[in-house]
Design an enzyme around this catalytic site. Structure first.
Site, PDB file in Angstrom:
ATOM      1  N   GLY C  14       0.842  -1.182   0.000  1.00  0.00           N
ATOM      2  CA  GLY C  14       0.000   0.000   0.000  1.00  0.00           C
ATOM      3  C   GLY C  14       0.876   1.228   0.000  1.00  0.00           C
ATOM      4  O   GLY C  14       2.091   1.134   0.091  1.00  0.00           O
ATOM      5  N   CYS C  15       0.281   2.409  -0.121  1.00  0.00           N
ATOM      6  CA  CYS C  15       1.095   3.613  -0.220  1.00  0.00           C
ATOM      7  C   CYS C  15       0.247   4.850   0.001  1.00  0.00           C
ATOM      8  O   CYS C  15      -0.969   4.799   0.042  1.00  0.00           O
ATOM      9  CB  CYS C  15       1.719   3.744  -1.608  1.00  0.00           C
ATOM     10  N   SER C  16       0.943   5.984   0.113  1.00  0.00           N
ATOM     11  CA  SER C  16       0.268   7.273   0.098  1.00  0.00           C
ATOM     12  C   SER C  16       0.791   8.052  -1.089  1.00  0.00           C
ATOM     13  O   SER C  16       1.978   7.961  -1.417  1.00  0.00           O
ATOM     14  CB  SER C  16       0.583   8.041   1.384  1.00  0.00           C
TER      15      SER C  16
END
Lengths: 146, 503, 366
Positions: C14-16
């Site tokens: 996941g990431c931002s």
């Protein structure tokens, strides 16, 4: 009324309709016992006619204008008021064979003991007549009358 | 001279306690294995005539019949198998080439079973195909490398796409001619293709007038015999396929014996009634690749460039180069038939020993076309034994656009893979023209069963794709990252272009 | 110092992401984007953060700025020899950094402003093609060197750490750009290599990406048809190359390129007016290999443009806002409101629907 229709081009002459008709009208309703104990006592209501590769499973058409009923002198041959099927009351049948003589389809036979007429009773107690239910090629089908 | 060296393949056992002497089996066996003795009023069975098609057992109302392999053991010998010995008995008895039907039954590796598929866990959600779109729509035909758009506020497409086949399920019915199979079987395939939204292939026997109403979902084949080919035929179908080879018998032509060439087949094939329909081993106007190009363009001219024109070849040693040549010759699709592909009749030696596995052929062709930058120029269809939806998914992941199924479709119609198609006495009414037998296949039932088969495979393909987190088949096509090998050597993994399980 | 630069086969996790563009071309400090990405600290795990900035080198806008990392001085020497051979190096310097307690094991970081001469033996290749070739050659042949970015008037800054720490380390508050994009990583399989952080870049394309591309296997093979070698084995890389292929090489309009990568569903295509339908069908049929499948949300930067878009079913979050001349795109609305407390409009674009920021007519950024 729904009627049993034969699509003769798909009739393969296997005779399973006759087999299952005999079982249905046997005392036990069990196939092996029906054949071992009662084979000679039951004339199936459906008869497969064969000529070369062509075949045809024939049973009573339960005609609207049933000449067999008119021809019957005792009133044995009658129409079931509920289902519309043409049935033979064997208690009243005297074996005069007028029904056999007049049937245009040749769908009435002498019973196994030779005293009363025998014919298809349309399996009125079944949702689908056993000859239709067991036809492996869907040559016999139950169709709404046109 | 008696055939005393010919031994039965099967033993048919009748349970006397269950048999009701109804004679259904007697009427069903076209090989006359069952006989009713009028004098004794009893059914007897001659096991030597049994081909193991199960027709009698399937219809027996009391399940009184069982069929098992004849346990007539030779002294164990890995080299001289029973089959090898029996083949020699047969040939020395009768002379001539051993004939057979269906695909290669030999215990050669099935590479589909050595490839496993991927699924999403945690980092990527799997998709539920019952609740979300899961797209299988596939286009087969030549596609340009790029599209041109005119400028302006809203871009306008300037490129015109060539003709495309549009498949709702990436599975088509492979070439099976009217002649090798019955009219009713042909009708069922054509109708099922229409109902599902895929295509049936006429095979090399032309297209019966009564079936032309379904031709919008049919690929018409042109083989070396040119049976039934005229300009109306070419224009009747959705696409034209030039048959160069067949996986079951690469390098040889077809043979329909004269006794099968009935009035109807004679009209469809455009040959005299009762004559043998022999298609030559090669097309005698194609001795090289440039000749193929001429035929492709002759057909494109005849069909006014409105139909994709493809080429079917058998998977042989240099299949990648041959397929590349076909694409460069102008084929809009290439169909490759692997060595397990089926047939109505083929010499046993050829069927069992010529060609290569479709898995390798497909991997090599797809890679080669991509290396040459011409993969877009043609669709890639594979054939040669697809037994289930997973085989199809694996083929698409290796790089195929769609699969052809032949045997699987026949099995759906009742075929028991007895391999006796060439005798013309198919008890299931499929591979026969005998009117006593063809009526056994009710095309309404057969159509329904074929539709059920394709729809159930489509659902399974969607389930597998959903598990991978892929909702459009173009993202599965050629996506070898979703395949892993087990029980494969490095060389095999390399040719397949996939990684080992665990990598 | 030899390091392991093998990356996982796919960048899973996941990431931002956050991006800000000022469509008037006004440039602003990197302080804001650091604040925005810091707001989503929870979405990354300290294994990678990075930024791309556009308009930061106006005085050298006609030169390619190559920002590189080296694990060893030998790699630097080897790279410089190659650069001398292939291009004109006009100016070179260390990329300015400040010591940061959270940033360790930093590689050598250096930038080169270069130009390339046409190759007379290969006249069909323009300067962009030659730069792509040089970029790929360094990444594939020099063991301990890696190109962060090589575009004009832009640069990528990235490393192992939380993104806000990386931003401070690279002193981004000292740069002024009209577009900033940023990324915080939460990889589930990583080897803590600086080159593996986002953005991924080719020419002036820079991509930050949250998601996993299930179609990676075919996208990679599709790109190979057109000469792109996916050297990093990350799915983000294919997005950068696809943008370059579809827009620069094939000349597709931006909306068509986005439609190729995230096309409408067939059931929606069936309902389109005839001409639009034919066009949508053709795009899907021809560009099937460019379809990006699986969950993703990306922000793509390029000269004068910032694009946000997500997968067709929108399996990863993406929020957009406008405030004044600025377009904001981020994983979370809070990351926008922390730097723009009172936006004019906030919206959630549909899956596959591109959101495009473009410089206003007449604005020059060179």
């Amino acid at each position: 009324m729904k009627r049993i229709i034969i699509h003769e081009e798909y009739c393969i002459g296997c005779g399973l309709c006759e087999v299952h008709c005999i079982v249905k009208h046997s005392r036990t309703g069990k196939i092996i016992r029906a054949f071992k104990e009662e084979r000679d006592q039951i004339v199936p209501g459906v008869q497969v006619e064969r000529d070369g590769y062509e075949s045809f499973a024939l049973q009573c058409r339960h005609c609207d204008d049933a000449v067999c009923i008119e021809a019957c002198m005792t009133g044995a041959m009658h129409r079931d008021p509920e289902t519309g099927a043409v049935l033979c009351d064997t208690d009243r049948c005297v074996g005069c064979w007028m029904c056999i003589m007049v049937c245009p389809a040749g769908a009435i036979q002498q019973g196994a003991d030779g005293t009363v007429a025998s014919k298809c009773d349309a399996c009125t107690d079944e949702e689908i007549p056993v000859c239709v239910a067991n036809c492996p090629n869907e040559a016999l089908v139950l169709e709404d009358e046109e | 001279m008696p055939n005393w060296l010919i031994e039965p393949d099967f033993v048919v056992e009748r349970d006397p306690d269950r048999c009701i002497q109804c004679e259904v089996c007697v009427r069903q066996c076209a090989n006359e294995a069952h006989e009713f003795d009028e004098e004794l009023q009893e059914v007897f069975t001659d096991s030597t005539r049994c081909v193991g098609c199960h027709r009698c057992a399937s219809l027996c109302p009391t399940d009184a019949i069982s069929i098992r392999p004849a346990e007539l053991e030779f002294r164990p010998n890995e080299n001289w198998s029973a089959q090898a010995i029996r083949n020699i008995y047969k040939q020395s008895e009768q002379g001539g080439v051993l004939l057979t039907g269906m695909g290669n039954p030999e215990p050669l590796p099935i590479y589909w079973d050595r490839m496993l598929l991927n699924a999403s866990q945690v980092t990527n959600p799997s998709i539920d195909p019952l609740r979300e779109p899961m797209e299988l729509l596939t286009h087969i035909g030549s596609k340009p490398q790029r599209l041109e758009f005119s400028g302006g506020e809203t871009p306008q497409l300037e490129t015109t796409l060539g003709p495309q086949l549009e498949l709702h399920v990436p599975v088509m019915f492979s070439a099976m001619s009217y002649g090798s199979i019955s009219y009713n079987a042909s009708e069922a395939l054509a109708r099922a293709a229409n109902e599902v939204g895929t295509y049936a292939n006429t095979g090399e026997g032309g297209l019966h007038e009564d079936l032309r109403q379904y031709a919008g979902r049919m690929i018409v084949q042109v083989a070396s015999g040119r049976f039934g080919v005229d300009v109306d035929y070419l224009n009747s179908g959705a696409a034209v396929e030039i048959k160069i080879g067949q996986g079951a018998k690469p390098g040889i032509g077809g043979h329909l014996p004269g006794e099968k060439v009935s009035a109807d087949i004679s009209a469809t094939r455009m040959i005299p009634e009762g004559t043998d329909a022999l298609s030559p081993a090669p097309h005698h106007d194609i001795y090289s690749i440039e000749d193929l190009r001429q035929l492709i363009y002759a057909i494109k001219e005849a069909t006014r460039y409105r139909k994709p024109v493809g080429v079917k070849i058998a998977a042989v040693h240099h299949v990648a180069a041959i397929a590349s040549g076909c694409v460069r010759a102008g084929a809009d699709f290439v169909a490759i038939d692997g060595y397990r592909g089926g047939t109505g009749a083929a010499p046993t030696m050829i069927r069992n020993n010529v060609g290569i596995p479709i898995e390798f052929a497909l991997a090599a062709v797809d890679s080669r076309l991509r290396e040459e930058g011409i993969r877009q120029d043609a669709g890639l269809i594979v054939a040669g034994s697809f037994r289930c939806a997973a085989d199809v998914v694996k083929a698409i992941a290796l790089g195929a656009d769609a699969c052809y199924i032949g045997t699987a479709a026949l099995v759906a119609m009742g075929c028991h893979v007895c391999q006796k198609c060439y005798t013309g006495r198919c008890n299931w009414g499929i591979a026969t023209q005998d009117p006593y037998l063809t009526r056994r296949l009710n095309p309404n039932i057969a159509t329904r069963r074929l539709v059920n088969l394709l729809e159930s495979w489509a659902h399974e393909i969607q389930e597998i794709m959903g598990g991978m987190g892929i909702n459009a088949i173009e993202s599965l096509r050629g996506n070898r990252d979703h395949l892993r090998g087990v029980n494969l050597t490095d060389r095999e993994l390399n040719v397949l272009g996939i990684q080992m399980a665990g990598e | 110092m030899a390091t392991n630069r093998t990356l996982p086969f796919k960048d899973m996790g996941g990431c931002s992401i956050s991006g800000v563009m000022d469509e008037s071309g006004r440039r602003f400090s990197g302080e804001e984007i650091i604040r925005s990405i810091r707001n989503m600290h929870e979405r990354s795990n300290g294994l990678g953060g990075g930024f791309a900035a556009y308009g930061i080198f106006p005085e050298r806008a006609d030169q390619y700025c190559m920002q590189l990392m080296f694990d060893t001085p030998e790699a630097k020497r080897e790279t410089e020899a190659l650069l001398d051979e292939r291009c004109n190096v006009h100016y070179a310097e260390d990329i300015p950094t400040r010591p940061h307690e959270a940033i360790t094991d930093e590689p050598l970081l250096h930038r080169y402003f270069v130009s390339v001469e046409p190759d007379k033996s290969r006249p069909h290749l323009d300067e962009n093609d030659l730069m792509v070739e040089l970029h790929m050659e360094i990444n594939t042949t020099i063991q301990d060197a890696f190109v962060f970015s090589a575009g004009k008037n832009m640069g990528c800054f990235k490393g192992v750490g939380f993104p806000e720490d990386i931003g401070e380390y690279f002193r981004l508050e000292e740069y002024e750009a009209y577009t900033w994009i940023a990324h915080g990583r939460f990889p589930t399989n990583t080897t803590g290599w600086w080159g593996g952080a986002h953005p991924f870049s080719i020419l002036d394309w820079a991509i930050v990406h949250n998601g996993e591309i299930s179609s990676y296997g075919i996208n990679k093979r599709y790109l190979r048809n057109f000469g792109y070698e996916c050297t990093l084995q990350t799915d983000t890389e294919v997005i950068a190359y696809l943008f370059d292929l579809l827009i620069r090489k094939h000349g597709l309009p931006l909306e068509v390129a986005c439609q190729a990568m995230a096309p409408p569903f067939w059931e929606d295509i069936e309902r389109m007016p005839e001409r639009e339908q034919a066009q949508a069908k053709a795009i899907r049929a021809v560009y099937g290999g460019a379809l990006l499948n699986g969950p993703f949300a990306v922000v793509v930067g390029s000269t004068g443009r910032m694009i946000g878009f997500s997968d067709r079913t929108k399996l990863r979050p993406q929020v957009c806002a406008r405030g004044g001349d600025r377009l904001y795109i981020a994983s979370e609305e809070a990351a926008i409101r922390t730097i723009c407390p009172d936006p004019d409009v906030v919206w959630h674009p549909d899956g596959g629907e591109p959101v495009v920021g473009e410089l206003q007519a007449g604005v020059q950024v060179a």
